[in-house]
Design an enzyme around this catalytic site. Sequence first.
Site, mmCIF file in Angstrom:
data_model
loop_
_atom_site.group_PDB
_atom_site.id
_atom_site.type_symbol
_atom_site.label_atom_id
_atom_site.label_comp_id
_atom_site.label_asym_id
_atom_site.label_seq_id
_atom_site.Cartn_x
_atom_site.Cartn_y
_atom_site.Cartn_z
ATOM 1 N N ASP A 1 -9.853 3.804 -3.777
ATOM 2 C CA ASP A 1 -10.620 2.599 -3.429
ATOM 3 C C ASP A 1 -12.012 2.587 -4.061
ATOM 4 O O ASP A 1 -12.724 3.592 -4.069
ATOM 5 C CB ASP A 1 -10.795 2.499 -1.917
ATOM 6 C CG ASP A 1 -9.485 2.180 -1.221
ATOM 7 O OD1 ASP A 1 -8.426 2.241 -1.881
ATOM 8 O OD2 ASP A 1 -9.530 1.881 -0.017
ATOM 9 N N ASP B 1 0.817 -1.211 0.000
ATOM 10 C CA ASP B 1 0.000 0.000 0.000
ATOM 11 C C ASP B 1 0.861 1.276 0.000
ATOM 12 O O ASP B 1 2.093 1.217 -0.078
ATOM 13 C CB ASP B 1 -0.939 -0.056 1.220
ATOM 14 C CG ASP B 1 -2.275 0.608 0.972
ATOM 15 O OD1 ASP B 1 -2.364 1.495 0.104
ATOM 16 O OD2 ASP B 1 -3.247 0.256 1.673
HETATM 17 C C1 GAL Z 1 -6.163 1.399 1.261
HETATM 18 C C2 GAL Z 1 -6.205 0.351 0.153
HETATM 19 C C3 GAL Z 1 -7.319 -0.612 0.486
HETATM 20 C C4 GAL Z 1 -7.032 -1.274 1.817
HETATM 21 C C5 GAL Z 1 -6.816 -0.215 2.904
HETATM 22 C C6 GAL Z 1 -6.319 -0.829 4.207
HETATM 23 O O1 GAL Z 1 -5.150 2.305 0.986
HETATM 24 O O2 GAL Z 1 -6.409 0.978 -1.079
HETATM 25 O O3 GAL Z 1 -7.461 -1.576 -0.540
HETATM 26 O O4 GAL Z 1 -5.880 -2.078 1.683
HETATM 27 O O5 GAL Z 1 -5.892 0.766 2.501
HETATM 28 O O6 GAL Z 1 -6.130 0.109 5.214
#
Ligand code: GAL
Length: 492
Positions: free
Chosen positions: A208, A148
């Site tokens: 997301d 991430d």
């Molecule tokens: C976001 C990511 C999500 C999930 C989340 C977890 O940045 O895009 O898919 O992994 O963090 O905190």
Amino acid sequence: MAATLHFAFVLALFTGQAIGVNNGLARTPQMGWNNWNALGCDVSESLLLDTSKKLVDSGLRDVGYNYVVLDDCWSDGRDENGFLKDDLKKFPSGMSAVADEIHKEGLLFGMYSSAGEMTCARYAGSLDWEANDAKSFANWGVDYLKYDNCYHMGRFGTPKLSFDRYKVMWDAINGTGRPMLYSLCNWGEDYSHTWGMSIANSWRMSGDIYDSFTRPDDLCSCTDASSPFCVAPGSHCSVLNIINKVAPYVDRGQPGGWNDLDMLEVGNGGMTDEEYKAHFSFWAALKSPLLMGNDLRTLSASSLTILNNPAVIAISQDPDGRSVARIRREMNAAKDKYGVGEIQVWSGSLYGGDQVVILLNAAGEDARISASLEEIFLHDGPEGSAPQNNEEWEVYDLWANRMEESLAQKILDAKAEDLPKLFKDANWYNSTELSYKEGLKKKDARLMGKKVGTIKPGGSLTAKVKRHSMEMYRLKSVGLGGKRKVHAKEEL
Ligand code: GAL
């Protein structure tokens, strides 16, 4: 190593086939499950083990979903030597034992970290700890890392800065000697679609996803990820928003490295059945990873009959690895309740000279949508110059053979000992016995859909498409019988 690389390069030139990173993984888009969309931080050992069992019992593993990916919120700080500790309250047996159990089910294990000082949910991140963390993942038996982008300490803003930050983990993973699928999650920032394929098997290209088909949201204000003004990729991106964002660079996906449109929302309750079908079909045709994002412990029969459609999965797993491209976008159709009124036509080439076409109705009313052969084969020659324009085509509907819900319900309710017979009666596609590549070579009927018509030379494909829905077809040339050499096929 040099010899292998050289050989791969020569092979690529010879076959005309693009190659991505050379770790041998994700030659077709990865498939599996990830907990985040349905469950967020509510993760545990039992969740992963129950889900693994469900993947097997529902037949979803055999249809191709083989990665179980644990997202954020699993760790408990670092030990005195700087190694991540797994949270033993959530994972009492420890990660290594969890990985073993998952492997015993014939599945692969994915984990998550962030190229930042913290993960997005503020657990310890891997930035500047890459070598240690890659070692831990390898020791635990991890097969996949989702990586991430939160809390990156300002190390972004140019493609080179982001590339370098993500490359440290790529090198660290490779240094362990354990093959791990490397999945970047930097939301398309710093044009990751232009450099992701050099160091990763997939790269997120959007903020997301959320469980809506067309609803615009301030939290996902970027509508064009390649714009320098897109400073906040966001977190409430609809299916349509993501499709529209990836349209200008669908061709960046290639065997070994894919545009990641984010995990699926099928089964999470915010969309209609038709919308989920469309969402799933586009993710398959755009060659996104297919990671289910629903809680499989409460999988419904209707969701199962979307997720298990082999004719659509065969588009995702097509050995040529070419995404559909958009050939038409109309924005003035009848508006839905969010003011969205889009009609789109998408088309792409498949193994053996077949073609996939999607007619999308993201508008407020049902519509008749037509696409001429001239448009459908635009990428093989504009203004009707493509030879395909002069051929006759059989049209196969890829959703017409969708499994009956009652049969899916029987499978979900069945005792383990009754499953083999049920799968046999259901003519289940088992990709662990017959890969999609082999199935396509043999023209396995389950991968072809149902013949619903033909298109004469110079003709058109026309369908009535319900609002917030799509129709998806495989076209097969009558004369050529699938023998066209559109792309070199030595490899197949
Ligand atoms: C976001 C990511 C999500 C999930 C989340 C977890 O940045 O895009 O898919 O992994 O963090 O905190």
